[in-house]
Design a protein around this motif. Structure first.
Motif, PDB file in Angstrom:
ATOM      1  N   ILE A 251       0.804  -1.226   0.000  1.00  0.00           N
ATOM      2  CA  ILE A 251       0.000   0.000   0.000  1.00  0.00           C
ATOM      3  C   ILE A 251       0.839   1.280   0.000  1.00  0.00           C
ATOM      4  CG2 ILE A 251      -1.716   1.318   1.310  1.00  0.00           C
ATOM      5  CD1 ILE A 251      -2.947  -1.369   2.147  1.00  0.00           C
ATOM      6  N   PRO A 252       1.928   1.393   0.772  1.00  0.00           N
ATOM      7  CA  PRO A 252       2.693   2.652   0.757  1.00  0.00           C
ATOM      8  C   PRO A 252       3.245   3.035  -0.610  1.00  0.00           C
ATOM      9  CG  PRO A 252       3.267   1.360   2.690  1.00  0.00           C
ATOM     10  CD  PRO A 252       2.433   0.472   1.820  1.00  0.00           C
ATOM     11  N   GLY A 253       3.325   2.086  -1.537  1.00  0.00           N
ATOM     12  CA  GLY A 253       3.819   2.394  -2.876  1.00  0.00           C
ATOM     13  C   GLY A 253       2.768   2.964  -3.801  1.00  0.00           C
ATOM     14  N   THR A 254       1.517   3.076  -3.316  1.00  0.00           N
ATOM     15  CA  THR A 254       0.424   3.583  -4.141  1.00  0.00           C
ATOM     16  C   THR A 254       0.189   5.066  -3.870  1.00  0.00           C
ATOM     17  OG1 THR A 254      -1.259   3.007  -2.495  1.00  0.00           O
ATOM     18  CG2 THR A 254      -0.656   1.304  -4.088  1.00  0.00           C
ATOM     19  N   LEU A 255      -0.688   5.678  -4.666  1.00  0.00           N
ATOM     20  CA  LEU A 255      -1.021   7.092  -4.470  1.00  0.00           C
ATOM     21  C   LEU A 255      -1.718   7.296  -3.128  1.00  0.00           C
ATOM     22  CD1 LEU A 255      -2.414   7.923  -8.035  1.00  0.00           C
ATOM     23  CD2 LEU A 255      -0.164   8.520  -7.115  1.00  0.00           C
ATOM     24  N   VAL A 256      -1.479   8.452  -2.519  1.00  0.00           N
ATOM     25  CA  VAL A 256      -2.031   8.701  -1.179  1.00  0.00           C
ATOM     26  C   VAL A 256      -3.558   8.655  -1.169  1.00  0.00           C
ATOM     27  CG1 VAL A 256      -0.049   9.981  -0.321  1.00  0.00           C
ATOM     28  CG2 VAL A 256      -1.872  11.202  -1.552  1.00  0.00           C
ATOM     29  N   ILE A 257      -4.197   9.056  -2.277  1.00  0.00           N
ATOM     30  CA  ILE A 257      -5.664   9.061  -2.292  1.00  0.00           C
ATOM     31  C   ILE A 257      -6.232   7.650  -2.381  1.00  0.00           C
ATOM     32  CG2 ILE A 257      -5.858  11.388  -3.242  1.00  0.00           C
ATOM     33  CD1 ILE A 257      -6.395  10.118  -5.979  1.00  0.00           C
ATOM     34  N   ASP A 258      -5.425   6.677  -2.816  1.00  0.00           N
ATOM     35  CA  ASP A 258      -5.886   5.293  -2.918  1.00  0.00           C
ATOM     36  C   ASP A 258      -5.707   4.511  -1.614  1.00  0.00           C
ATOM     37  OD1 ASP A 258      -6.595   5.492  -5.628  1.00  0.00           O
ATOM     38  OD2 ASP A 258      -4.534   5.063  -6.277  1.00  0.00           O
ATOM     39  N   ARG A 259      -4.845   4.996  -0.734  1.00  0.00           N
ATOM     40  CA  ARG A 259      -4.449   4.196   0.421  1.00  0.00           C
ATOM     41  C   ARG A 259      -5.560   3.915   1.420  1.00  0.00           C
ATOM     42  NH1 ARG A 259       1.346   7.328   1.286  1.00  0.00           N
ATOM     43  NH2 ARG A 259       2.137   6.865  -0.812  1.00  0.00           N
ATOM     44  N   PRO A 260      -6.413   4.890   1.768  1.00  0.00           N
ATOM     45  CA  PRO A 260      -7.455   4.572   2.752  1.00  0.00           C
ATOM     46  C   PRO A 260      -8.327   3.394   2.332  1.00  0.00           C
ATOM     47  CG  PRO A 260      -7.308   6.938   2.422  1.00  0.00           C
ATOM     48  CD  PRO A 260      -6.456   6.311   1.366  1.00  0.00           C
ATOM     49  N   ALA A 300     -13.595  12.561   1.455  1.00  0.00           N
ATOM     50  CA  ALA A 300     -14.956  12.021   1.524  1.00  0.00           C
ATOM     51  C   ALA A 300     -15.066  10.711   0.744  1.00  0.00           C
ATOM     52  CB  ALA A 300     -15.953  13.046   0.980  1.00  0.00           C
ATOM     53  N   LEU A 301     -14.502  10.699  -0.466  1.00  0.00           N
ATOM     54  CA  LEU A 301     -14.565   9.486  -1.277  1.00  0.00           C
ATOM     55  C   LEU A 301     -13.811   8.335  -0.611  1.00  0.00           C
ATOM     56  CD1 LEU A 301     -14.101  11.051  -4.826  1.00  0.00           C
ATOM     57  CD2 LEU A 301     -16.209  10.170  -3.808  1.00  0.00           C
ATOM     58  N   ALA A 302     -12.686   8.656   0.026  1.00  0.00           N
ATOM     59  CA  ALA A 302     -11.908   7.631   0.721  1.00  0.00           C
ATOM     60  C   ALA A 302     -12.705   7.036   1.882  1.00  0.00           C
ATOM     61  CB  ALA A 302     -10.595   8.226   1.233  1.00  0.00           C
ATOM     62  N   ILE A 303     -13.401   7.897   2.626  1.00  0.00           N
ATOM     63  CA  ILE A 303     -14.206   7.426   3.756  1.00  0.00           C
ATOM     64  C   ILE A 303     -15.314   6.506   3.266  1.00  0.00           C
ATOM     65  CG2 ILE A 303     -15.727   8.137   5.642  1.00  0.00           C
ATOM     66  CD1 ILE A 303     -14.137  10.847   5.580  1.00  0.00           C
TER      67      ILE A 303
END
Length: 335
Positions: A251-260, A300-303
């Protein structure tokens, strides 16, 4: 759209129907059609027909490629109702407009309607007619078509097994990581139909491919989480745990918006594996990752994605989760 369909898949069809009208844009039409198909599967024929009318009425006001997309969903709903002629008419129309995108999907819908009408041999022949095609969309939907026949509880076991074996053969022609997704679904269906050796073969094949994907692909953590759940369902806890460790490391290798969302999926899979401590720990990482997003829209989308994972996989709800969600919600605003 995704949330409404989640309600339906989790057995809350009436709640999904109430919320469908809040879907904005052309996707409301596809949601109406998908709900019609789900109502047909649930044996609620009158409700399915009523929802199908809503989809068709809505689609009269839609133009462009979106109209064809909704019509493809409408064809699938007609198929679930066993309306072979109507399915053939609509499927042929959308395929004529975009053969590469809709030929396979249209044939899958036709096969579903044929099987619903009692013509299993005809359904298999329709899908087999796509055998020489190499286009990704065609091969994907051919596989989906076979899987839909295999999942049809109205068919005798011999027919379902035949369709499932055909799906497994078809899956070998799918390019890229989508083959892993198909193999995982085939493994799950084989397990449900008490075919352990076939289930294990498909799952191992998917496992071997998924573990070699680069960590920078967001789908890797998602796929590993999915496969971990299936290993756990097959009683192989050690492999499930190994995959979840690998998923979290990716997961840390992915974009920050994808991580949650990815942390949420891993947490949900830990819950399915039966390790509540790990589930709580990774869910905490999901919330922290969402909290770190500066802008409100991606937050919001991540939540939403974290909540979807919690709902889909029966993560135990508690007051702490409620409070964190309340805090996240109240902090939304500009930017």
């Amino acid at each position: 759209e995704a949330v409404v369909l989640d309600y339906a898949r989790l057995g809350h069809l009436d709640e999904a129907i109430k919320r469908a009208k809040f879907v904005n844009g052309w996707r409301r039409g596809s949601v109406y059609a998908d709900l019609a198909a789900m109502l047909a599967d649930a044996g609620r024929t009158d409700d399915a027909i009523a929802m199908l009318v809503r989809a068709e009425t809505f689609n009269r006001e839609v133009e462009g490629w979106q109209h064809s997309r909704i019509e493809a969903h409408i064809a699938q709903a007609h198929a679930k109702l066993g309306r072979v002629d109507k399915t053939r008419e609509l499927s042929g129309r959308v395929a004529a407009g975009d053969a590469r995108q809709y030929t396979g999907r249209s044939m899958a819908a036709l096969a579903t309607s044929q099987a619903s009408g009692g013509d299993f041999a005809g359904a298999m022949d329709s899908l087999a007619s796509l055998g020489g095609r190499q286009d990704f969309d065609v091969v994907w939907w051919r596989t989906v078509g076979y899987l839909q026949l295999a999942q049809d509880t109205g068919l005798i076991d011999a027919f379902r097994h035949q369709a499932l074996d055909a799906a497994r053969g078809s899956a070998d022609g799918i390019d890229g990581w989508k083959q892993i997704e198909a193999l995982a679904t085939i493994a799950e269906e084989n397990r449900k139909q008490e075919r352990p050796s076939q289930a294990r073969e498909s799952l191992q094949r998917a496992h071997d491919q998924a573990i070699d994907l680069p960590n920078t692909m967001p789908v890797k953590a998602s796929l590993l989480s999915m496969l971990a759940r299936e290993w756990a369902a097959q009683g192989v806890q050690l492999e499930a745990r190994k995959l979840l460790v690998a998923a979290e490391k990716a997961i840390p290798g992915t974009l920050v918006i994808d991580r949650p969302a990815l942390y949420g999926q891993v947490a949900a899979s830990w819950s399915k594996v039966g390790d509540s401590n790990e589930a709580d720990r990774v869910l905490d990482a999901a919330f922290k990752s969402a909290e770190s997003l500066e802008n409100s829209r991606p937050r919001a989308l991540a939540i939403v994605e974290v909540c979807r994972s919690i709902a889909q996989h029966d993560v135990e709800w508690n007051d702490e989760i409620s409070q964190r969600l309340e805090n996240l919600f109240s902090s939304l605003g500009d930017p």
